[in-house]
Write a protein that holds these residues in place. Sequence first.
Motif, PDB file in Angstrom:
ATOM      1  N   ASP A 130     -13.053   6.883   7.042  1.00 13.24           N
ATOM      2  CA  ASP A 130     -12.398   7.875   6.180  1.00 13.24           C
ATOM      3  C   ASP A 130     -11.103   8.340   6.851  1.00 13.24           C
ATOM      4  O   ASP A 130     -10.061   8.448   6.209  1.00 13.24           O
ATOM      5  CB  ASP A 130     -13.317   9.079   5.932  1.00 13.24           C
ATOM      6  N   VAL A 131     -11.193   8.599   8.145  1.00 16.68           N
ATOM      7  CA  VAL A 131     -10.008   9.060   8.878  1.00 16.68           C
ATOM      8  C   VAL A 131      -8.924   7.974   8.869  1.00 16.68           C
ATOM      9  O   VAL A 131      -7.734   8.272   8.801  1.00 16.68           O
ATOM     10  CB  VAL A 131     -10.401   9.432  10.332  1.00 16.68           C
ATOM     11  N   LEU A 132      -9.375   6.716   8.899  1.00 14.39           N
ATOM     12  CA  LEU A 132      -8.440   5.586   9.010  1.00 14.39           C
ATOM     13  C   LEU A 132      -8.100   4.963   7.658  1.00 14.39           C
ATOM     14  O   LEU A 132      -7.474   3.897   7.605  1.00 14.39           O
ATOM     15  CB  LEU A 132      -9.055   4.508   9.926  1.00 14.39           C
ATOM     16  N   ALA A 133      -8.470   5.624   6.570  1.00 15.88           N
ATOM     17  CA  ALA A 133      -8.351   5.000   5.235  1.00 15.88           C
ATOM     18  C   ALA A 133      -6.928   4.556   4.908  1.00 15.88           C
ATOM     19  O   ALA A 133      -6.725   3.575   4.196  1.00 15.88           O
ATOM     20  CB  ALA A 133      -8.878   5.944   4.164  1.00 15.88           C
ATOM     21  N   GLY A 134      -5.943   5.262   5.446  1.00 15.54           N
ATOM     22  CA  GLY A 134      -4.545   4.901   5.159  1.00 15.54           C
ATOM     23  C   GLY A 134      -4.095   3.649   5.899  1.00 15.54           C
ATOM     24  O   GLY A 134      -2.978   3.161   5.675  1.00 15.54           O
ATOM     25  N   GLN A 135      -4.951   3.118   6.763  1.00 16.48           N
ATOM     26  CA  GLN A 135      -4.552   1.979   7.600  1.00 16.48           C
ATOM     27  C   GLN A 135      -4.882   0.618   6.999  1.00 16.48           C
ATOM     28  O   GLN A 135      -4.335  -0.394   7.428  1.00 16.48           O
ATOM     29  CB  GLN A 135      -5.276   2.070   8.964  1.00 16.48           C
ATOM     30  N   TRP A 136      -5.792   0.583   6.006  1.00 13.64           N
ATOM     31  CA  TRP A 136      -6.337  -0.710   5.593  1.00 13.64           C
ATOM     32  C   TRP A 136      -5.272  -1.766   5.289  1.00 13.64           C
ATOM     33  O   TRP A 136      -5.372  -2.902   5.740  1.00 13.64           O
ATOM     34  CB  TRP A 136      -7.227  -0.535   4.346  1.00 13.64           C
ATOM     35  N   TRP A 137      -4.284  -1.385   4.518  1.00 12.37           N
ATOM     36  CA  TRP A 137      -3.340  -2.403   4.037  1.00 12.37           C
ATOM     37  C   TRP A 137      -2.037  -2.432   4.829  1.00 12.37           C
ATOM     38  O   TRP A 137      -1.078  -3.088   4.414  1.00 12.37           O
ATOM     39  CB  TRP A 137      -3.113  -2.239   2.529  1.00 12.37           C
ATOM     40  N   LEU A 138      -1.989  -1.721   5.947  1.00 10.39           N
ATOM     41  CA  LEU A 138      -0.795  -1.800   6.798  1.00 10.39           C
ATOM     42  C   LEU A 138      -0.921  -3.068   7.648  1.00 10.39           C
ATOM     43  O   LEU A 138      -1.791  -3.157   8.522  1.00 10.39           O
ATOM     44  CB  LEU A 138      -0.688  -0.570   7.700  1.00 10.39           C
ATOM     45  N   ALA A 139      -0.060  -4.023   7.370  1.00  7.98           N
ATOM     46  CA  ALA A 139      -0.193  -5.330   8.031  1.00  7.98           C
ATOM     47  C   ALA A 139      -0.059  -5.219   9.546  1.00  7.98           C
ATOM     48  O   ALA A 139      -0.584  -6.057  10.284  1.00  7.98           O
ATOM     49  CB  ALA A 139       0.843  -6.295   7.472  1.00  7.98           C
ATOM     50  N   ASP A 140       0.643  -4.177  10.022  1.00 10.10           N
ATOM     51  CA  ASP A 140       0.744  -3.997  11.477  1.00 10.10           C
ATOM     52  C   ASP A 140       0.054  -2.698  11.901  1.00 10.10           C
ATOM     53  O   ASP A 140       0.387  -2.100  12.923  1.00 10.10           O
ATOM     54  CB  ASP A 140       2.209  -4.011  11.929  1.00 10.10           C
ATOM     55  N   GLY A 141      -0.932  -2.279  11.132  1.00  6.21           N
ATOM     56  CA  GLY A 141      -1.646  -1.035  11.429  1.00  6.21           C
ATOM     57  C   GLY A 141      -2.883  -1.269  12.288  1.00  6.21           C
ATOM     58  O   GLY A 141      -3.050  -2.322  12.914  1.00  6.21           O
ATOM     59  N   GLN A 142      -3.755  -0.279  12.277  1.00  5.92           N
ATOM     60  CA  GLN A 142      -4.951  -0.301  13.142  1.00  5.92           C
ATOM     61  C   GLN A 142      -5.933  -1.420  12.772  1.00  5.92           C
ATOM     62  O   GLN A 142      -6.757  -1.812  13.570  1.00  5.92           O
ATOM     63  CB  GLN A 142      -5.694   1.029  13.009  1.00  5.92           C
ATOM     64  N   PHE A 143      -5.845  -1.891  11.531  1.00  4.59           N
ATOM     65  CA  PHE A 143      -6.768  -2.941  11.090  1.00  4.59           C
ATOM     66  C   PHE A 143      -6.071  -4.299  10.978  1.00  4.59           C
ATOM     67  O   PHE A 143      -6.530  -5.177  10.241  1.00  4.59           O
ATOM     68  CB  PHE A 143      -7.372  -2.571   9.727  1.00  4.59           C
ATOM     69  N   ALA A 144      -4.986  -4.463  11.691  1.00  7.72           N
ATOM     70  CA  ALA A 144      -4.193  -5.703  11.553  1.00  7.72           C
ATOM     71  C   ALA A 144      -5.058  -6.951  11.704  1.00  7.72           C
ATOM     72  O   ALA A 144      -4.959  -7.894  10.913  1.00  7.72           O
ATOM     73  CB  ALA A 144      -3.064  -5.705  12.572  1.00  7.72           C
ATOM     74  N   MET A 145      -5.914  -6.953  12.717  1.00  5.74           N
ATOM     75  CA  MET A 145      -6.675  -8.185  12.963  1.00  5.74           C
ATOM     76  C   MET A 145      -7.635  -8.493  11.817  1.00  5.74           C
ATOM     77  O   MET A 145      -7.970  -9.655  11.575  1.00  5.74           O
ATOM     78  CB  MET A 145      -7.421  -8.127  14.295  1.00  5.74           C
ATOM     79  N   LEU A 146      -8.064  -7.463  11.094  1.00  7.52           N
ATOM     80  CA  LEU A 146      -8.943  -7.722   9.947  1.00  7.52           C
ATOM     81  C   LEU A 146      -8.225  -8.547   8.880  1.00  7.52           C
ATOM     82  O   LEU A 146      -8.849  -9.334   8.169  1.00  7.52           O
ATOM     83  CB  LEU A 146      -9.458  -6.406   9.358  1.00  7.52           C
TER      84      LEU A 146
END
Length: 236
Positions: free
Chosen positions: A15-31
């Motif tokens: 929930d805290v990281l919800a804004g990160q999902w679609w950021l290609a260079d964000g916290q979930f990049a490797m996903l």
Amino acid sequence: MTVTGLPRNDVRQYDVLAGQWWLADGQFAMLHWLARARAALIPPATRPDAVLVDLGCGGGLLAPHVAGKGYRHVGLDLAESALRVAAPHGLAPVRADVARIPLADESADAVSAGEILEHVRDLSTVVAEACRILRPGGVLVLDTLARTAVARFVAVTVGERIPGGAPPGIHDPALFVDRRRLVAEAARHGVPLRLRGIRPSTVGMARWLAGRRDRPVRMIPTWSTAVIFQGRGVKQ
Ligand SMILES: C[S@@+](CC[C@H](N)C(=O)[O-])C[C@H]1O[C@@H](n2cnc3c(N)ncnc32)[C@H](O)[C@@H]1O
């Protein structure tokens, strides 16, 4: 210390990281990189109305990679925030625990378990559920982290310190997956799994770490399943 201040592997971190999902260079990049590699293991649908069930779908990163394959894409996740992000990408969102999948036996033509097995407390139940909903001839694809000291080092000690590696605290290495047990559980439920290791391409990762993040890093097969590995099997 986790990035969110929540305990390791606490699902509220998403929930805290919800804004990160679609950021290609964000916290979930490797996903993003892993979703592309996972989709390559999912065959095109072989019948009309075929269903792909995406266990722990998160923000729906698999969606663009399977969009042309002819499935109705159903995404299951515990995090409402993730499902809200995922839905506009073409998945039918279902809030559910992957240990209790609210779908009928043999109702899925393909099941994807991407970066979810290392987050669950009861691996046996989740694998049994994934196999239960799969119809004979259907394919199970997965990727996850191995229960090894080297995976703990790479994914937690190092991974949490490099951009795109993993948000600090997202993993609890105590839940990393015992490969032999995974294969045995899937076989017990009619899905003989083949595993293979994958890793980021060296050149791609070097560019990425040098700050050149304009394109995704390619995940490529590697001889060792000791860190990140994929699994694929067809239900008998
Ligand atoms: C590392 S993310 C992976 C997301 C997605 N599969 C991907 O690869 O982009 C793990 C996801 O699993 C979800 N999750 C964790 N435990 C779960 C459970 N028991 N049942 C359903 N979803 C769960 C989290 O909310 C999160 O969205």
